[in-house]
Design a protein around this motif. Sequence first.
Motif, short mmCIF file in Angstrom:
data_model
loop_
_atom_site.label_atom_id
_atom_site.label_comp_id
_atom_site.label_asym_id
_atom_site.label_seq_id
_atom_site.Cartn_x
_atom_site.Cartn_y
_atom_site.Cartn_z
N PRO A 168 6.99 -86.73 12.88
CA PRO A 168 6.15 -87.76 13.53
C PRO A 168 5.34 -88.50 12.75
CG PRO A 168 6.24 -86.26 14.62
CD PRO A 168 7.36 -86.18 13.68
N TYR A 169 4.70 -87.00 11.93
CA TYR A 169 3.37 -87.72 11.30
C TYR A 169 3.45 -87.79 9.77
CZ TYR A 169 2.26 -85.65 15.81
OH TYR A 169 1.11 -84.93 16.81
N ARG A 170 4.48 -87.48 9.34
CA ARG A 170 5.38 -88.47 7.89
C ARG A 170 6.20 -89.01 7.71
NH1 ARG A 170 5.07 -82.50 6.93
NH2 ARG A 170 3.53 -81.51 4.92
N PRO A 221 3.42 -85.93 26.81
CA PRO A 221 4.24 -86.55 25.02
C PRO A 221 4.21 -88.13 25.03
CG PRO A 221 5.54 -85.76 26.72
CD PRO A 221 4.43 -85.75 27.34
N ILE A 222 3.24 -88.88 25.76
CA ILE A 222 3.91 -90.75 25.74
C ILE A 222 3.09 -91.19 24.95
CG2 ILE A 222 3.70 -90.47 28.39
CD1 ILE A 222 1.27 -91.78 28.42
N ASN A 223 2.88 -90.78 24.09
CA ASN A 223 2.02 -90.44 22.77
C ASN A 223 3.05 -91.43 21.48
OD1 ASN A 223 -1.12 -89.90 24.00
ND2 ASN A 223 0.28 -87.74 23.33
N ALA A 224 2.86 -92.43 20.93
CA ALA A 224 3.42 -92.93 19.97
C ALA A 224 2.84 -92.93 18.37
CB ALA A 224 3.35 -94.42 20.02
N CYS A 231 -0.90 -95.19 20.42
CA CYS A 231 -0.75 -96.06 19.99
C CYS A 231 -0.62 -95.05 18.29
CB CYS A 231 -2.04 -96.78 19.74
SG CYS A 231 -1.83 -98.15 21.08
N CYS A 232 -1.18 -94.08 18.24
CA CYS A 232 -1.45 -93.59 16.37
C CYS A 232 -2.22 -91.82 16.93
CB CYS A 232 -2.49 -94.05 15.97
SG CYS A 232 -2.29 -93.55 14.25
N VAL A 233 -0.69 -91.48 17.46
CA VAL A 233 -0.90 -89.61 18.10
C VAL A 233 -1.74 -88.90 16.72
CG1 VAL A 233 0.95 -89.54 17.38
CG2 VAL A 233 -0.42 -87.42 18.86
N GLN A 234 -2.63 -87.62 16.56
CA GLN A 234 -3.04 -87.48 15.60
C GLN A 234 -1.92 -86.05 15.75
OE1 GLN A 234 -7.55 -87.78 15.91
NE2 GLN A 234 -6.44 -88.78 13.73
N LEU A 235 -2.20 -85.21 14.27
CA LEU A 235 -1.37 -83.89 14.83
C LEU A 235 -2.36 -82.45 16.62
CD1 LEU A 235 0.86 -81.20 14.46
CD2 LEU A 235 -0.71 -81.54 12.15
N PRO A 236 -2.18 -81.99 16.69
CA PRO A 236 -0.57 -82.06 17.42
C PRO A 236 -0.04 -82.57 18.45
CG PRO A 236 -1.87 -80.51 18.07
CD PRO A 236 -2.89 -80.98 17.70
N GLY A 237 -0.39 -84.27 18.56
CA GLY A 237 -0.57 -84.59 19.69
C GLY A 237 0.84 -83.98 20.03
N GLY A 288 6.90 -91.65 23.02
CA GLY A 288 6.71 -93.19 21.92
C GLY A 288 7.94 -93.17 22.09
N GLN A 289 8.83 -93.22 21.26
CA GLN A 289 9.95 -94.24 21.39
C GLN A 289 10.52 -94.66 22.05
OE1 GLN A 289 10.63 -95.58 18.46
NE2 GLN A 289 12.33 -95.09 17.06
#
Length: 592
Positions: A99-101, A285-288, A329-335, A340-341
């Motif tokens: 999800p970070y790529r 884990p509700i982040n996107a 709305c724009c999670v950063q590692l390691p969130g 989110g999906q």
Amino acid sequence: MSTRTGTDVDKITLTLVHRQLVNTCDEMAVSMMRTAYSPIFSEGLDFSTLILDREGNLVANAGLNPSMLGASLYAATWIVREVGAENFAEGDVYIHNDPYRGGSHMPEHMMVMPMFVDGELVAFIGNIAHMAEIGGMAPGSFAATATDVYQEGLRLPPVLFYKGGEPVKDIWRIMLANHRTPNDSWGDLHAMYGSLQVGRRRLEQLMEERGTDLVTRVFSGIQDYTEAALRENIRALPDGVYHGIEWFDDDGITSTPHAIRLSLIVDGDEIIFDFSRSDPQATGPINAPYVVTMSASLNALLYMIGTDLPVNAGLNRPVRIVTKPGTICCVQLPGACVGGQTEYQPRVMEMIMGRVLGPLLPERAAASSGNTSLNFLFGGIDPRSGEYYAHYHFEATGWGGRMSTDGNNATMPPHANCRNTPVEIFELRWPWIHESYRLTRDEVGAGRLRGGAGVVRVLEVAADTISVSALSDRAHQEPWGLFGGSDGSRTRIDISPAGSEEFVSFQEHFGLVSPTKFTNVRLHRGDRVRLTSPSGAGYGPPAERVPDLVARDVREGYASPEEAESVYRVRLDASGDVDPVATARLREGTSA
């Protein structure tokens, strides 16, 4: 303003070739459905099949799962840029789920395969599919109490999965060793690979018939066409800044609500979706990831002003998605971000469609559907076979009413076209017995056009023990009505322990933080679970509903005679028909 129009290919040829490309994606999808091992593929159709140009830009896809639009637009280009187009060879296949790529959430894996003509790279064939099990802290790989991405399963950067048509066995071994159901994963991954081969063969045939040069010019032309058409539709909107806000009940770790805030800017033929004022990313884990916010924004825009547009990378050109890293709305590692999906995306879509653009386009707006997938995960040892099983189940909801019609009953949230798993497949594959499965007719939101019904599913555990998890929302906030319509009903997840006739919430019985987000709760034989999905909200004042429709609603169980009178201001006679005189007096506010 862009001057690209795709006019180097005439419109008839553009349309015919594009239709062939979409048909190819559809055939790829049928191949995946028929050869998959897991019901999430074969029954749920939780995947997308893609044709991409040589830079990895989306050209065509099967119209199965809009929720994967952002990853379809972005994940393949990430792979091509990270790997380097010059490093692809005939028969190579890359896979990734990061999800970070450019990925959406980790269960969804993307495969891409290059296509060469006379030694020249001309296109990529791709697919994205939700694997039923990828490891992590919970069976089904949806850990509602995960606090970082490392608890959500096996994360893969773009890695070579097939080299020259042969499997890279070390990667296969790593993946299957980390999945709880390796046999199913093996079959599903082969189904994905097989669909790529179907797409390659059909695209080769098309290029032989039409010529490689023409087909690749259509790749470019159809993107230009979509861009130009979307810009024209945006111009029809009044310039301005429009605002919206939505809230999550909680993040599964604390009971604190989390806000999504949007400023939508219409400026000529361009639109900016600015989410930068949203709350900091949640612990749970509700982040996107960014591409999920992109999916939500573009899908909502297409529902409102672009339902007849070809879906491809041209959508990106008139639209900007602005977020702030480190927010929900724009999670950063390691969130953590697996929810989110499925939970964040439909919430954002409906906010845009109803609360932000709805006042501008009331004829296309809809009241809230509850916008939760009611994800219910489970796993354990099947007493019938002695083998480990795991499944990711999602539930349908009632859709909101809209100007032209009542809301749909029991339909997946509007960000996905997935299907439910039939009861027969459910009981054949896993140790559950269905006690009942019905519509929530008596809970729909009232309105001039009423909401649709959700569902109630009651399951009994048919194994000595089973581990269950859930990731959902809308337990505290009803789906909202629009233009005077009434709210819908909430999500409920209840338990009746073996020997009891009464249901209570999981939160109350097990002492959980959240009523809809929990991980690895152990159930035992005879325990019953009741899943109740939200009903849709109403559109327009209930007192404006056509009286004959109210009478029909009463006959079909969507309203009681008392609600007909008190909410809809309709009096029924002893036979259940409308009493027109008494109804007219009620609606005029005089004595009936």
